[in-house]
Design a protein around this motif. Sequence first.
Motif, PDB file in Angstrom:
ATOM      1  N   PRO A  58     124.898  25.769  -4.349  1.00  0.00           N
ATOM      2  CA  PRO A  58     124.544  25.033  -2.935  1.00  0.00           C
ATOM      3  C   PRO A  58     125.493  24.670  -2.081  1.00  0.00           C
ATOM      4  CG  PRO A  58     124.638  23.467  -5.179  1.00  0.00           C
ATOM      5  CD  PRO A  58     124.976  25.041  -5.512  1.00  0.00           C
ATOM      6  N   ILE A  59     125.336  25.181  -0.829  1.00  0.00           N
ATOM      7  CA  ILE A  59     126.139  24.713   0.121  1.00  0.00           C
ATOM      8  C   ILE A  59     125.770  23.797   1.253  1.00  0.00           C
ATOM      9  CG2 ILE A  59     127.820  26.762  -0.363  1.00  0.00           C
ATOM     10  CD1 ILE A  59     126.464  27.993   2.060  1.00  0.00           C
ATOM     11  N   THR A  60     124.766  23.108   0.980  1.00  0.00           N
ATOM     12  CA  THR A  60     123.858  22.143   2.044  1.00  0.00           C
ATOM     13  C   THR A  60     124.942  21.074   2.361  1.00  0.00           C
ATOM     14  OG1 THR A  60     123.405  20.522   0.129  1.00  0.00           O
ATOM     15  CG2 THR A  60     121.864  22.504   1.085  1.00  0.00           C
ATOM     16  N   ILE A  61     124.661  20.419   3.472  1.00  0.00           N
ATOM     17  CA  ILE A  61     125.894  19.435   3.960  1.00  0.00           C
ATOM     18  C   ILE A  61     126.048  18.405   2.771  1.00  0.00           C
ATOM     19  CG2 ILE A  61     126.300  17.977   5.646  1.00  0.00           C
ATOM     20  CD1 ILE A  61     124.485  19.585   7.630  1.00  0.00           C
ATOM     21  N   GLN A  62     125.020  18.090   2.206  1.00  0.00           N
ATOM     22  CA  GLN A  62     125.211  17.106   1.251  1.00  0.00           C
ATOM     23  C   GLN A  62     126.034  17.581   0.112  1.00  0.00           C
ATOM     24  OE1 GLN A  62     121.335  15.585  -0.259  1.00  0.00           O
ATOM     25  NE2 GLN A  62     122.200  14.092  -1.656  1.00  0.00           N
ATOM     26  N   ALA A  63     125.893  18.856  -0.433  1.00  0.00           N
ATOM     27  CA  ALA A  63     126.591  19.293  -1.349  1.00  0.00           C
ATOM     28  C   ALA A  63     128.067  19.274  -1.058  1.00  0.00           C
ATOM     29  CB  ALA A  63     126.187  20.648  -1.602  1.00  0.00           C
ATOM     30  N   LEU A  64     128.351  19.859   0.289  1.00  0.00           N
ATOM     31  CA  LEU A  64     129.824  20.011   0.636  1.00  0.00           C
ATOM     32  C   LEU A  64     130.182  18.465   1.047  1.00  0.00           C
ATOM     33  CD1 LEU A  64     129.343  22.777   3.388  1.00  0.00           C
ATOM     34  CD2 LEU A  64     130.139  23.119   1.179  1.00  0.00           C
ATOM     35  N   CYS A  65     129.667  17.408   1.227  1.00  0.00           N
ATOM     36  CA  CYS A  65     129.938  16.102   1.466  1.00  0.00           C
ATOM     37  C   CYS A  65     130.494  15.621   0.026  1.00  0.00           C
ATOM     38  CB  CYS A  65     129.404  15.111   2.078  1.00  0.00           C
ATOM     39  SG  CYS A  65     129.089  15.476   4.031  1.00  0.00           S
ATOM     40  N   THR A  66     129.891  16.200  -1.238  1.00  0.00           N
ATOM     41  CA  THR A  66     130.519  15.516  -2.270  1.00  0.00           C
ATOM     42  C   THR A  66     131.708  16.220  -2.778  1.00  0.00           C
ATOM     43  OG1 THR A  66     129.273  17.333  -3.495  1.00  0.00           O
ATOM     44  CG2 THR A  66     127.915  15.406  -2.920  1.00  0.00           C
ATOM     45  N   HIS A  67     132.130  17.321  -2.033  1.00  0.00           N
ATOM     46  CA  HIS A  67     133.442  17.962  -2.315  1.00  0.00           C
ATOM     47  C   HIS A  67     134.715  17.444  -1.334  1.00  0.00           C
ATOM     48  CE1 HIS A  67     136.187  21.173  -3.630  1.00  0.00           C
ATOM     49  NE2 HIS A  67     136.387  21.448  -2.345  1.00  0.00           N
ATOM     50  N   PHE A  68     134.303  17.440  -0.071  1.00  0.00           N
ATOM     51  CA  PHE A  68     135.206  17.086   0.815  1.00  0.00           C
ATOM     52  C   PHE A  68     135.148  15.687   1.026  1.00  0.00           C
ATOM     53  CE2 PHE A  68     134.536  21.473   1.631  1.00  0.00           C
ATOM     54  CZ  PHE A  68     135.829  21.901   1.676  1.00  0.00           C
TER      55      PHE A  68
END
Length: 285
Positions: A58-68
Motif C-alpha cells: 500500500p502506498i496511500t497517503i496514510q500508509a506513507l505518513c506512517t513511514h515518513f
Amino acid sequence: MTSADSNAPARVSSGVTHIRARQTSHFTVLANRLAQHAGSAVTVGVAAYILSLPDGAPITIQALCTHFAEGKVVISAALRELEAEGWLERRVERGPKGRVVTRTFVYDLPGAMPDDQPGAVPEPEPVAEPEPVADPEPRQEPTPEPPTAPAPPAADLLARLHHRDRRLLLSEREIAALAPAVTEWLERGVAPPEITAALTDHLPEPIRRRPARLLAHRLAVLRPQAPTSPAPRSGSPAVVPLQNCDGCDRAFRADRPGRCRGCRAGRAHARPAASPTRPGRKAVA
C-alpha cells in the motif's frame, strides 16, 4: 642521498569520494534523473521508498505518513509532483468482481510502459469461463498481422525530442503510436525542425499529464492544412489555347475559333475594292 619515493601526502579532493560495494540483493536502482531531481528532497525520498517496495504494497497517503515524519500535505504534494512528471500514474479501474479500485503504476523512467517491465503490474484474478462446445469442424484462426513499424524519419524525430526537453522521453510503444501523426505532418510539407519546434516550444511547467498525451494533443490541434494545387503566379501571362484554322486547318493560338493570321491576310488581299462613285451620280447596276 634522498629516496625516490616521496613522503608527501596525496592531493585530497574536496568533492565526494564514492566507496562502492557490490550488492546482489535488497537494493533498488534509481535513475540519476530522479536521484538528482532539483526541488524538494521529500519528493525524491518518497519516490525512492515507493520503488523499493514489493508489488502490492500500500502506498496511500496514510500508509506513507506512517513511514515518513512529514504530514499529509507534504506527502500529497510530493505524490502530485511525481505524477505530473511521469514517475507515478494512478488509474481508476473496475476489478473482475465489479469493485472499483485505484491502481498505481510506478515507472523506473517516465514513459516506460508496464509491458516493458515484467512483473510491474499484478495479473488480474482469473475468471472461470464456460467450457466451449465442441465444434464438428474446427475453424482455422486467422493469423494476426504483424504490427506496422513506424516510419524511420518520424520515429527518429520523436526519439530525439528529449534532447530538446528531458521530460519528453518516450517509450517504443509511445513512439509507434505517435509516428503516424508525425508522418502526416511530413507528407504535408512540414520540415522536421518545424515539427520539433511545434512539439517542444512553450511547454507547460510542470507537465501535468503524460508527455505522450500532450504530444498527441499538439499533433492533432496544430495539424497543418493538406497541400492544394499551386495557384497561378500573379502577373504571369495566361496560356492562350490552340485552335484549328477554319481555312487551312493549321494550328494557331487564339481565344476563340476562326482563321489564322495568314488566311485572314490572304482573304483581305483577294477581296475586290469597291469602285468610287462621283457625287451627284447614281451608280448604274
